[in-house]
Motif scaffolding. Structure first.
Motif, PDB file in Angstrom:
ATOM      1  N   UNK A  71      64.363  17.767  91.464  1.00  0.00           N
ATOM      2  CA  UNK A  71      65.066  18.495  90.410  1.00  0.00           C
ATOM      3  C   UNK A  71      64.314  18.459  89.079  1.00  0.00           C
ATOM      4  N   UNK A  72      63.349  17.544  88.937  1.00  0.00           N
ATOM      5  CA  UNK A  72      62.572  17.498  87.694  1.00  0.00           C
ATOM      6  C   UNK A  72      61.225  18.209  87.805  1.00  0.00           C
ATOM      7  N   UNK A  98      74.099  14.974  79.611  1.00  0.00           N
ATOM      8  CA  UNK A  98      72.857  15.681  79.904  1.00  0.00           C
ATOM      9  C   UNK A  98      72.382  15.397  81.324  1.00  0.00           C
ATOM     10  N   UNK A  99      71.926  16.429  82.060  1.00  0.00           N
ATOM     11  CA  UNK A  99      71.393  16.206  83.408  1.00  0.00           C
ATOM     12  C   UNK A  99      70.298  15.143  83.437  1.00  0.00           C
ATOM     13  N   UNK A 100      69.499  15.076  82.380  1.00  0.00           N
ATOM     14  CA  UNK A 100      68.405  14.109  82.352  1.00  0.00           C
ATOM     15  C   UNK A 100      68.911  12.685  82.167  1.00  0.00           C
ATOM     16  N   UNK A 101      69.977  12.525  81.384  1.00  0.00           N
ATOM     17  CA  UNK A 101      70.603  11.212  81.235  1.00  0.00           C
ATOM     18  C   UNK A 101      71.232  10.801  82.567  1.00  0.00           C
ATOM     19  N   UNK A 102      71.847  11.762  83.247  1.00  0.00           N
ATOM     20  CA  UNK A 102      72.467  11.496  84.545  1.00  0.00           C
ATOM     21  C   UNK A 102      71.415  11.064  85.567  1.00  0.00           C
ATOM     22  N   UNK A 103      70.280  11.748  85.564  1.00  0.00           N
ATOM     23  CA  UNK A 103      69.214  11.409  86.505  1.00  0.00           C
ATOM     24  C   UNK A 103      68.720   9.981  86.274  1.00  0.00           C
ATOM     25  N   UNK A 104      68.598   9.587  85.008  1.00  0.00           N
ATOM     26  CA  UNK A 104      68.194   8.211  84.708  1.00  0.00           C
ATOM     27  C   UNK A 104      69.220   7.221  85.245  1.00  0.00           C
ATOM     28  N   UNK A 138      57.295   9.613  85.135  1.00  0.00           N
ATOM     29  CA  UNK A 138      58.353   9.646  84.126  1.00  0.00           C
ATOM     30  C   UNK A 138      59.117  10.961  84.243  1.00  0.00           C
ATOM     31  N   UNK A 139      59.806  11.194  85.380  1.00  0.00           N
ATOM     32  CA  UNK A 139      60.415  12.503  85.635  1.00  0.00           C
ATOM     33  C   UNK A 139      61.488  12.923  84.638  1.00  0.00           C
ATOM     34  N   UNK A 140      62.140  11.949  83.984  1.00  0.00           N
ATOM     35  CA  UNK A 140      63.205  12.300  83.040  1.00  0.00           C
ATOM     36  C   UNK A 140      62.698  12.397  81.605  1.00  0.00           C
TER      37      UNK A 140
END
Length: 362
Positions: A309-310, A281-287, A335-337
């Protein structure tokens, strides 16, 4: 303009001023029509009163000419679907073109810079118009043509990062080309190594690492590309702590283009389905990027990228870890993700509901 307590806001009232959260984020812009969903959000953010237009304050009836929230939502989703289809068509066309251009380079030609610019320009324009597309780049990836899709995606991501980093506008296209050409040296690597499904042997990995030097040499001999583009090809696998390759350089020794391309490269690679890796997931990657920003990747570039990107993701449809489908409605910079999402009319703050996470962008 009249100030109206939340509980007394007429159905269909139009906001007279922007509404901000306690942290300063924009919750609703001036002119937003207030219906059930908007009321839920105002209450969720503990906002006690808002400014409404005078005509709305005098009436508790919905303006018959105003679009209902459902109509707006359906229209927005329809436009997003059409926009995504158009983008995918442009992307597929670009992949085919880049594949042809790189085959020419493999045959000994210089990089056809002007042709390459013509290929990527329509995609960059589309991203300017519809930035949410960046969150769906991983869905475009195809295992068989990954190397070409990855180069285009990294070029697009590098372009917006340069823009967000306030790099001079005259350099944006060069940064994009640096991303697009980051792996051009792989045209000199044995294809069996490039598509090998398992872990590379020490000898194979040593050969693979040479693509950075090959890429530098190819770009340096091609007119129309600046030194930063060549150095990005050479240095995009170097890391801030000196643990990268091919020369083990540290952050202060790396060109800005290579640092930008490194972030774009890692992000898209982790989001993509590859022969030896499932998409994340892009959000997991961002974290993960945020964790790696200390020691591996430039923290300023990572944080600029994460924030960018968020912040434009409101309205994006996602799948949560429990399988439910949700729509992002607000992203807190702290908390962007873990944004606030709407699931079947219910508002869930992922910053509080830690057992849930965004797994996929629909």
């Amino acid at each position: 303009m009249p100030i109206c307590a939340i509980k007394h806001i007429p159905y269909g009232a139009k906001l007279g001023e922007d509404v901000h959260t306690s942290l300063g984020g924009l919750l609703f812009p001036k002119g937003t029509l207030v219906f059930e969903r908007e009321m839920e959000l105002l209450e969720a953010f503990l906002i006690k009163d808002v400014s409404v237009e005078e005509d709305a304050a005098k009436s508790d009836k919905k303006d018959e000419k105003a679009e209902s929230r459902e109509d707006k939502s359906a229209k927005g989703i329809s436009q997003a679907v059409v926009g995504k289809k158009e983008f995918e068509q442009k992307f597929d066309k670009a992949v085919s073109s880049v594949k042809h251009l790189l085959h020419r380079v493999q045959g000994g030609e210089n990089v056809p810079v002007m042709e390459l610019r013509e290929v990527v320009s329509p995609l960059l324009q589309k991203v300017q118009e519809q930035p949410n597309i960046l969150l769906a780049l991983s869905k475009v990836s195809n295992v068989d043509s990954y190397i070409y899709e990855h180069s285009i995606a990294v070029g697009m991501l590098a372009y917006v990062i340069a823009k967000w980093m306030k790099v001079p506008e005259k350099e944006w296209m060069q940064v994009s080309l640096a991303g697009t050409l980051l792996d051009i040296g792989k045209t000199k690597i044995d294809r069996k190594i490039l598509v090998k499904p398992g872990k590379l042997t020490v000898e194979e990995f040593d050969e693979m690492k040479k693509h950075t030097v090959y890429g530098y040499q190819i770009i340096k001999s091609s007119p129309g590309l600046n030194e930063g583009v060549a150095l990005a090809a050479l240095q995009h696998h170097e890391r801030e702590d000196g643990s990268g390759y091919p020369m083990g350089l540290k952050g202060s020794q790396l060109h800005l283009y290579s640092k930008i391309v490194a972030v774009a490269d890692v992000y898209h690679a982790m989001c993509s389905e590859r022969v030896y890796q499932k998409a994340v997931s892009p959000y997991v990657v961002v974290e993960q990027l945020m964790k790696d920003s200390y020691g591996k990747l430039d923290p300023k570039i990572v944080h600029t990228f994460v924030e960018g990107i968020t912040q434009f993701s409101s309205g994006t449809v996602v799948e949560l870890s429990d399988g439910s489908i949700a729509k992002i409605i607000f992203t807190d910079r702290n908390n962007p993700t873990r944004p606030m999402v709407e699931v079947n009319g219910k508002i869930i703050n992922l910053a509080d509901s830690r057992h849930l996470s965004i797994m996929k962008v629909i």
